[in-house]
Design a protein around this motif. Structure first.
Motif, PDB file in Angstrom:
ATOM      1  N   UNK A   9     -23.155  -9.059   1.575  1.00 48.34           N
ATOM      2  CA  UNK A   9     -21.977  -8.207   1.374  1.00 48.34           C
ATOM      3  C   UNK A   9     -22.038  -7.008   2.318  1.00 48.34           C
ATOM      4  N   UNK A  10     -23.211  -6.393   2.430  1.00 46.82           N
ATOM      5  CA  UNK A  10     -23.389  -5.261   3.340  1.00 46.82           C
ATOM      6  C   UNK A  10     -23.145  -5.693   4.791  1.00 46.82           C
ATOM      7  N   UNK A  11     -23.612  -6.882   5.111  1.00 42.32           N
ATOM      8  CA  UNK A  11     -23.400  -7.416   6.457  1.00 42.32           C
ATOM      9  C   UNK A  11     -21.916  -7.584   6.749  1.00 42.32           C
ATOM     10  N   UNK A  12     -21.178  -8.078   5.751  1.00 42.33           N
ATOM     11  CA  UNK A  12     -19.742  -8.257   5.921  1.00 42.33           C
ATOM     12  C   UNK A  12     -19.013  -6.922   5.990  1.00 42.33           C
ATOM     13  N   UNK A  13     -19.499  -5.917   5.240  1.00 45.11           N
ATOM     14  CA  UNK A  13     -18.901  -4.583   5.312  1.00 45.11           C
ATOM     15  C   UNK A  13     -19.001  -4.033   6.736  1.00 45.11           C
ATOM     16  N   UNK A  14     -20.157  -4.211   7.344  1.00 48.49           N
ATOM     17  CA  UNK A  14     -20.356  -3.740   8.713  1.00 48.49           C
ATOM     18  C   UNK A  14     -19.467  -4.502   9.690  1.00 48.49           C
ATOM     19  N   UNK A  15     -19.355  -5.805   9.493  1.00 49.41           N
ATOM     20  CA  UNK A  15     -18.513  -6.614  10.371  1.00 49.41           C
ATOM     21  C   UNK A  15     -17.054  -6.183  10.298  1.00 49.41           C
ATOM     22  N   UNK A  16     -16.575  -5.891   9.075  1.00 49.44           N
ATOM     23  CA  UNK A  16     -15.193  -5.448   8.919  1.00 49.44           C
ATOM     24  C   UNK A  16     -14.999  -4.084   9.576  1.00 49.44           C
ATOM     25  N   UNK A  24      -9.785  -8.974   7.659  1.00 50.98           N
ATOM     26  CA  UNK A  24      -9.752  -8.597   6.239  1.00 50.98           C
ATOM     27  C   UNK A  24      -9.809  -9.843   5.361  1.00 50.98           C
ATOM     28  N   UNK A  25      -9.071 -10.873   5.767  1.00 60.15           N
ATOM     29  CA  UNK A  25      -9.035 -12.108   4.984  1.00 60.15           C
ATOM     30  C   UNK A  25     -10.418 -12.743   4.891  1.00 60.15           C
ATOM     31  N   UNK A  26     -11.145 -12.781   6.031  1.00 55.88           N
ATOM     32  CA  UNK A  26     -12.470 -13.387   6.027  1.00 55.88           C
ATOM     33  C   UNK A  26     -13.446 -12.540   5.220  1.00 55.88           C
ATOM     34  N   UNK A  27     -13.281 -11.218   5.265  1.00 58.15           N
ATOM     35  CA  UNK A  27     -14.133 -10.333   4.458  1.00 58.15           C
ATOM     36  C   UNK A  27     -13.954 -10.630   2.971  1.00 58.15           C
ATOM     37  N   UNK A  28     -12.711 -10.710   2.533  1.00 55.49           N
ATOM     38  CA  UNK A  28     -12.432 -10.970   1.113  1.00 55.49           C
ATOM     39  C   UNK A  28     -12.954 -12.340   0.699  1.00 55.49           C
ATOM     40  N   UNK A  29     -12.716 -13.347   1.532  1.00 55.70           N
ATOM     41  CA  UNK A  29     -13.134 -14.702   1.184  1.00 55.70           C
ATOM     42  C   UNK A  29     -14.654 -14.808   1.090  1.00 55.70           C
ATOM     43  N   UNK A  30     -15.363 -14.231   2.062  1.00 59.18           N
ATOM     44  CA  UNK A  30     -16.815 -14.373   2.110  1.00 59.18           C
ATOM     45  C   UNK A  30     -17.514 -13.563   1.030  1.00 59.18           C
ATOM     46  N   UNK A  31     -17.095 -12.325   0.812  1.00 58.06           N
ATOM     47  CA  UNK A  31     -17.778 -11.488  -0.183  1.00 58.06           C
ATOM     48  C   UNK A  31     -17.575 -12.014  -1.597  1.00 58.06           C
ATOM     49  N   UNK A  32     -16.416 -12.596  -1.869  1.00 61.64           N
ATOM     50  CA  UNK A  32     -16.216 -13.185  -3.198  1.00 61.64           C
ATOM     51  C   UNK A  32     -17.037 -14.460  -3.358  1.00 61.64           C
ATOM     52  N   UNK A  58     -24.550 -23.071   6.822  1.00 63.54           N
ATOM     53  CA  UNK A  58     -25.478 -22.027   6.371  1.00 63.54           C
ATOM     54  C   UNK A  58     -25.178 -20.666   6.967  1.00 63.54           C
ATOM     55  N   UNK A  59     -24.206 -20.572   7.864  1.00 66.19           N
ATOM     56  CA  UNK A  59     -23.969 -19.340   8.620  1.00 66.19           C
ATOM     57  C   UNK A  59     -22.974 -18.433   7.912  1.00 66.19           C
ATOM     58  N   UNK A  60     -23.398 -17.202   7.668  1.00 69.62           N
ATOM     59  CA  UNK A  60     -22.584 -16.242   6.931  1.00 69.62           C
ATOM     60  C   UNK A  60     -21.435 -15.701   7.771  1.00 69.62           C
ATOM     61  N   UNK A  61     -21.722 -15.203   8.949  1.00 69.49           N
ATOM     62  CA  UNK A  61     -20.717 -14.589   9.809  1.00 69.49           C
ATOM     63  C   UNK A  61     -19.771 -15.646  10.374  1.00 69.49           C
ATOM     64  N   UNK A  62     -18.470 -15.405  10.231  1.00 67.93           N
ATOM     65  CA  UNK A  62     -17.505 -16.378  10.735  1.00 67.93           C
ATOM     66  C   UNK A  62     -17.565 -16.461  12.258  1.00 67.93           C
TER      67      UNK A  62
END
Length: 545
Positions: free
Chosen positions: A17-24, A31-39, A509-513
């Protein structure tokens, strides 16, 4: 459905989640990918929206589905025009229409909305280990089956165990490959025989289930909304294994009438339902046959309130009907003309590549799909999939096709047969007709074997060459796992490439889109270079407003 109260202060937050926060914040993800991945990583939708709003410095829209439902009146009967098919075993469904009826009776652990955000359903929450190999699902308490039994972990363990038993024949094998291992044996087709790894699914307590994977997978929650993953009662198999005859479920509706090819009637459950009250008193699915004109006539005359599918042959007529507006919705729905790589002559990659080189993808789109959609790239990843990587376009090359045929031992051309069942409309037949014309220029004579749709589904995984319509899935890794992993039930091309499977595992297995897109370049190139698909094109579904 109301959102679960956020427990962020007491729950473990996945480091992703922290990784995605930084990416956003850095503009590296949408924004869409952030919401989809963190949920997917286990935080609630409310929290995900809150985090995104704080990072972007502005409020973003909340769940519009709940907002729309708030103004909807309750009661009444909905009449829906759609084929009514047998719907015995949700785990083996191969038609979406079956699940459209069944999902009102049986439910899913999660629910993925039209915004591609996955929300809790029968599972109240979930959490993943840092390495994405262990997933814990906390099941909703107080849920009752329609027969009065309590819903719990035993039901979920039963379903997973059954899905992952090759004898069941469930397509879910392709989605949960990380819970399987090879036995070292092969079936008659040469595919590796797999089994569920020890302790792949564990009952922690009455309302908690743990999944133990051999490799990391980010999309586990999203995979659980694939339409054959509906949760049936733990005694489903013992009590006949036929939902239409013994419709025990946790859903808001009960099956009151069911006749294949005629009608399915759902009535609001009298016993208390765990979720929000259902809006409609009754839903009627009315089978109008396979004539596209009959469905259009039914909605024009108001015999039905809506139809499941608008065929392209009736598109222009639909636009002329007063009170009806046709809208185009981007989707990953697609047609695939595939070749079975373990059957002659398609066991020679030169023959497959010759067919591929003949295809004029722009002409396909213009003629077969009336220009609605996106041109083919000969791999099963749509441009709207978040992990899509754009490859250089493949152009028609008739001279190259002739050269390959000659090298393969067919200097005077070759005779092929392609099955088509028009399961999604006559555009399928039109697609094969266009390919037939293109291939004729290189001496490839394709005979079309047009058959009834029901008959097509009896042979779709067996015929050497066929056109199959594949439904929308939000992630490319989902459809690729279902369709091209070695040995899975829906691998209609019998494709078996360990390098492809390994590359797909890495992408899953990869988190970052952004990183996943890079890995998908390899996945797409392998599939394209192996020429499994003679034509692939995603298009837009039409709907009613």
């Amino acid at each position: 459905m109301a959102e679960k109260k956020d427990k962020l202060s007491t729950e473990r937050i996945h480091p992703g989640v922290k990784e995605m926060e930084k990416s956003l914040a850095d503009g590296k993800c949408s924004r869409r990918e952030f919401l989809r991945t963190t949920t997917l990583l286990g935080i609630s939708v409310t929290t995900a929206y809150g985090l995104a709003s704080a990072i972007l410095g502005k409020d973003i829209l909340p769940d519009l589905i709940s907002t729309a439902h708030a103004a909807q009146k309750k009661g009444g009967v909905l009449k829906w025009g759609m084929q009514v098919m047998e719907m015995a075993d949700p785990a083996t469904y191969s038609w979406t229409e079956k699940s459209i009826v069944a999902r009102n009776i049986v439910e899913y652990l999660v629910e993925t909305g039209p915004d591609n955000i996955t929300r809790p359903n029968l599972a109240e929450s979930w959490e993943a280990s840092d390495d994405l190999k262990t997933w814990i699902f906390h099941l909703r308490k107080g849920v009752k089956w329609s027969n009065g039994d309590d819903f719990g972990a035993d039901d979920v363990v039963f379903n997973f165990t059954r899905w992952l038993d090759p004898k069941t024949g469930s397509s879910n094998l392709g989605l949960f490959n990380a819970m399987l291992e090879e036995t070292g044996e092969k079936d008659k087709k040469g595919n590796p025989i797999k089994r569920m790894i020890k302790n792949a699914v564990e009952k922690v307590d009455a309302h908690t289930v743990r999944l133990n994977l051999k490799s990391a997978v980010l999309s586990i929650p999203e995979n659980l909304y694939n339409y054959p993953t509906a949760i049936v009662h733990r005694n489903f198999a013992k009590e006949g294994g036929d939902l239409s005859k013994n419709p025990v479920g946790t859903g808001p509706y009960a099956l009151s009438d069911f006749k294949v090819g005629e009608i399915a009637v759902l009535k609001k459950r009298k016993a208390p339902y765990w979720g929000d009250e259902a809006f409609l008193d009754e839903i009627r699915f009315i089978d109008l046959g396979q004539d596209a004109g009959a469905y259009l006539a039914a909605i024009a005359s108001k015999q039905v309130d809506g139809i499941y599918m608008l065929d392209l042959t009736t598109l222009q007529a639909a636009k002329s009907i007063p009170g009806i507006k046709v809208v185009s919705i981007p989707s990953t729905q697609t047609g695939v003309i595939r070749m079975k790589v373990n059957k002659k002559p398609f066991d020679d990659v030169r023959v497959r590549k010759a067919v591929q080189k003949c295809c004029d993808v722009e002409r396909q789109l213009k003629i077969a799909h009336q220009g609605l959609g996106v041109v083919a790239e000969h791999h099963h990843v749509a441009s709207i999939h978040p992990e899509y990587f754009k490859l250089p376009a493949l152009k028609q090359d008739i001279a190259g096709a002739k050269k390959l045929l000659k090298e393969a031992g067919y200097p005077d051309g070759i005779e092929l047969t392609c099955n088509v069942g028009n399961t999604d409309g006559v555009w399928e037949q039109n697609s094969v007709a266009v390919l037939k014309e293109d291939c004729a220029k290189a001496g490839i004579n394709i005979k079309m074997n047009v058959m009834p749709s029901a008959q097509y589904w009896d042979v779709w995984t067996k015929a050497p060459m066929s056109l199959t319509s594949w439904t929308h899935r939000p992630l490319a890794v989902m459809v690729l796992g279902l369709a091209y992993r070695a040995g899975v039930p829906w691998n209609e091309s019998s494709y078996n490439n360990p390098k492809f499977d390994a590359a797909l595992d890495e992408a899953e297995a990869t988190l970052s889109v952004k990183d996943r897109q890079v890995k998908m370049e390899k996945v797409e190139k392998i599939l394209q270079n192996d020429a499994v698909l003679g034509f692939y094109g995603n298009f837009r579904k039409c709907g009613w407003l």
